[in-house]
Design an enzyme around this catalytic site. Structure first.
Site, PDB file in Angstrom:
ATOM      1  CE1 TYR A 242     -35.079   3.844  -9.862  1.00 32.71           C
ATOM      2  CE2 TYR A 242     -33.316   5.382 -10.396  1.00 32.71           C
ATOM      3  CZ  TYR A 242     -34.223   4.873  -9.641  1.00 32.71           C
ATOM      4  OH  TYR A 242     -34.515   5.542  -8.385  1.00 32.71           O
TER       5      TYR A 242
ATOM      6  N   GLY B 131     -30.410   7.150  -5.278  1.00 32.46           N
ATOM      7  CA  GLY B 131     -30.519   5.964  -5.646  1.00 32.46           C
ATOM      8  C   GLY B 131     -29.689   5.848  -7.151  1.00 32.46           C
TER       9      GLY B 131
ATOM     10  CB  CYS C  51     -42.224  -8.208 -31.438  1.00 30.38           C
ATOM     11  SG  CYS C  51     -41.485  -9.767 -32.003  1.00 30.38           S
TER      12      CYS C  51
HETATM   13  C1  LIG Z   1     -37.095   6.696  -6.191  1.00 23.77           C
HETATM   14  C2  LIG Z   1     -36.676   7.320  -4.813  1.00 23.77           C
HETATM   15  C3  LIG Z   1     -35.610   7.801  -4.214  1.00 23.77           C
HETATM   16  C4  LIG Z   1     -34.376   7.657  -5.203  1.00 23.77           C
HETATM   17  O1  LIG Z   1     -34.308   8.421  -6.540  1.00 23.77           O
HETATM   18  P1  LIG Z   1     -32.967   8.562  -7.197  1.00 23.77           P
HETATM   19  O2  LIG Z   1     -33.522   9.732  -8.053  1.00 23.77           O
HETATM   20  O3  LIG Z   1     -32.679   7.485  -7.854  1.00 23.77           O
HETATM   21  O4  LIG Z   1     -32.002   9.335  -6.127  1.00 23.77           O
HETATM   22  C5  LIG Z   1     -35.353   8.463  -3.222  1.00 23.77           C
HETATM   23  N1  LIG Z   1     -36.764   8.548  -2.167  1.00 23.77           N
HETATM   24  C6  LIG Z   1     -37.840   8.107  -2.647  1.00 23.77           C
HETATM   25  C7  LIG Z   1     -38.961   8.215  -1.687  1.00 23.77           C
HETATM   26  C8  LIG Z   1     -37.979   7.409  -3.950  1.00 23.77           C
HETATM   27  O5  LIG Z   1     -39.294   7.190  -4.542  1.00 23.77           O
END
Ligand SMILES: *Cc1c(COP(=O)(O)O)cnc(C)c1O
Length: 448
Positions: A398, A300, A369
């Site tokens: 994120y 991600g 705030c």
């Molecule tokens: C959040 C998540 C990812 C991605 O994680 P990154 O650190 O953004 O690469 C992959 N697999 C699962 C199951 C996740 O919860």
């Protein structure tokens, strides 16, 4: 290996010019100021106002291809499922889907988003500790590639639902490999006392149970040990545990076709020494390459983080001791990571003239705030003034997905830069949209 850099916060912050030099999508133009893929960010801010998210399509594509090619070079067929929770915009999902990416989703909403963006069910994997019956039903009706099951309880529930629908659920068991990813406690997911996954010792019996249950076809194992991991040690340890488990399952006569290695690969926020796709692919090959299993990744942050910036304007600079507060028009409701994780994000002035000035020490805060509404504490930045604009870097993952409308602040606009052009991919939310769906019960409006 550069394993000693995990927590070295003693290093000085990178300078504005160092931040720009380390990011291929960014450059500083004497007249036009900061450019993202050669598009002046000032032009976008002029047209759309601030705060405004800007994504680089080129960066998404370049990084996807880097990862794909690194896997291919290690002899691993690329099965890359983008973790939708990092950035769930339909245009981002479509762009990555066009590159061949699948999706890793953690809710029915994300599953529906991925489908709406055109990602076919057979390229979607569903993870998460608390999938509801409705979400599992949706996953089965969309015929998704695999459901990563996180508990014995979920397995029984899924079997019952699948039988009721006359379908078979392909599942992987999410293993908790009990390795310390060495990241922030709020983003570590692979320790035994985290809520995630099944403890390794329980996996063989549960996998056998899965194989015997109606409506369930176990296809393999999955893991995800945390996020922003910049060294290979925890990956290697986890992959080794997965390999041992695969062997143990096969020794019991069970079929294991795939290992889903999760996400977690880290990025450079603060001049961090990071790992590379080549190192990750090498670790996968070294520990899992001999098993004849399909290997899957769920990145991600690594794909999306560097592809986005958050543009913001300085509202005012409040002189204070020991240092001034630079108050932005962006806040924690837009980008939560600094408040939630004490995350460090690079901040770069859009003006070349401002960027060239001698830096001073300041705090960069939002107007919300909450004391926690702080983007940077004691940051060395060129002097800014009301009306100055900045880009907050690595905001592609994120970022917008965690936005809220706290303090009745509308969701910021989102823009995609692609091949020298830019397009609004989500207009700024209007103020009246904030309460459009709210209902005042009639008895409250009958006065006197
Ligand atoms: C959040 C998540 C990812 C991605 O994680 P990154 O650190 O953004 O690469 C992959 N697999 C699962 C199951 C996740 O919860």
């Amino acid at each position: 290996m550069m394993d000693m850099h995990v927590t070295d916060t003693d290093r000085p912050d990178p300078s504005v010019m160092e931040l720009i030099a380390a990011r291929p999508s960014l450059s500083m133009h004497a007249m036009d100021g900061l450019l993202l893929d050669d598009v002046p960010l000032n032009a976008i801010a002029d047209a759309q106002g601030t705060p405004c998210w800007v994504y680089s399509a080129g960066t998404f594509r370049r990084r996807y291809r880097l990862l794909r090619d690194a896997l291919a070079e290690a002899g691993i067929a690329p099965h890359i499922h983008f973790a939708v929770k990092a950035n769930d915009h339909l245009a981002v999902l479509r762009l990555l889907g066009n590159e061949g990416a699948g999706a890793d989703v953690v809710s029915g909403g994300e599953l529906s988003r991925a489908r709406a963006a055109g990602i076919p069910g057979e390229r979607i994997v569903f993870s998460g500790v608390g999938k509801t019956a409705a979400e599992l039903t949706l996953a089965l009706s969309e015929g998704i590639a695999q459901i990563n099951v996180e508990s014995a309880e979920e397995l029984e529930m899924l079997s019952a639902i699948a039988c009721g629908m006359g379908r078979t659920a392909r599942i992987a068991l999410r293993v908790n490999p009990d390795v310390d990813a060495g990241t922030h406690p709020k983003i570590t997911t692979g320790l035994a006392d985290n809520k995630f996954g099944i403890q390794a010792g329980d996996v063989p019996a549960l996998y056998a149970r899965a194989a015997s249950l109606p409506g369930i076809e176990p296809v393999g194992l999955a893991m995800h040990i945390g996020s922003q991991i910049n060294v290979m040690t925890p990956f290697l340890a986890a992959f080794r545990r997965m390999a041992i488990l695969v062997q143990a399952l096969r020794d019991q006569g069970l079929t294991v076709r795939l290992v889903d290695c999760g996400g977690g690969l880290g990025i450079d926020y603060r001049g961090d020494v990071t790992s590379t796709p080549a190192a990750l692919a090498g670790a996968m090959k070294a520990e899992l390459g001999g098993l004849d299993v399909q290997l899957v990744l769920e990145p991600g942050r690594w794909l999306a983080g560097p592809a986005g910036v958050l543009l913001s304007s300085v509202v005012l600079v409040k002189q204070s001791r020991p240092r001034p507060f630079v108050v932005l028009d962006a806040a924690m409701n837009d980008l939560l990571r600094p408040s939630l994780y004490e995350a460090w994000h690079g901040i770069v002035p859009l003006s070349a003239v401002e960027a060239a000035h001698m830096p001073i020490d300041c705090d960069v805060v939002g107007p919300v705030c909450e004391t926690g509404d702080t983007f940077a504490r004691s940051r060395s930045l060129p002097p800014l003034q009301g009306g100055s604009r900045v880009a907050i870097l690595e905001a592609g993952a994120y970022g917008a997905v965690m936005s809220s409308t706290y303090n009745a602040r509308p969701l910021a606009a989102q823009v995609l830069v692609d091949d020298g052009h830019w397009a609004v991919i989500r207009p700024r939310q209007t103020v009246d949209a904030l309460w459009r769906d709210e209902v005042i019960p009639p008895h409250l409006t009958r006065q006197g």
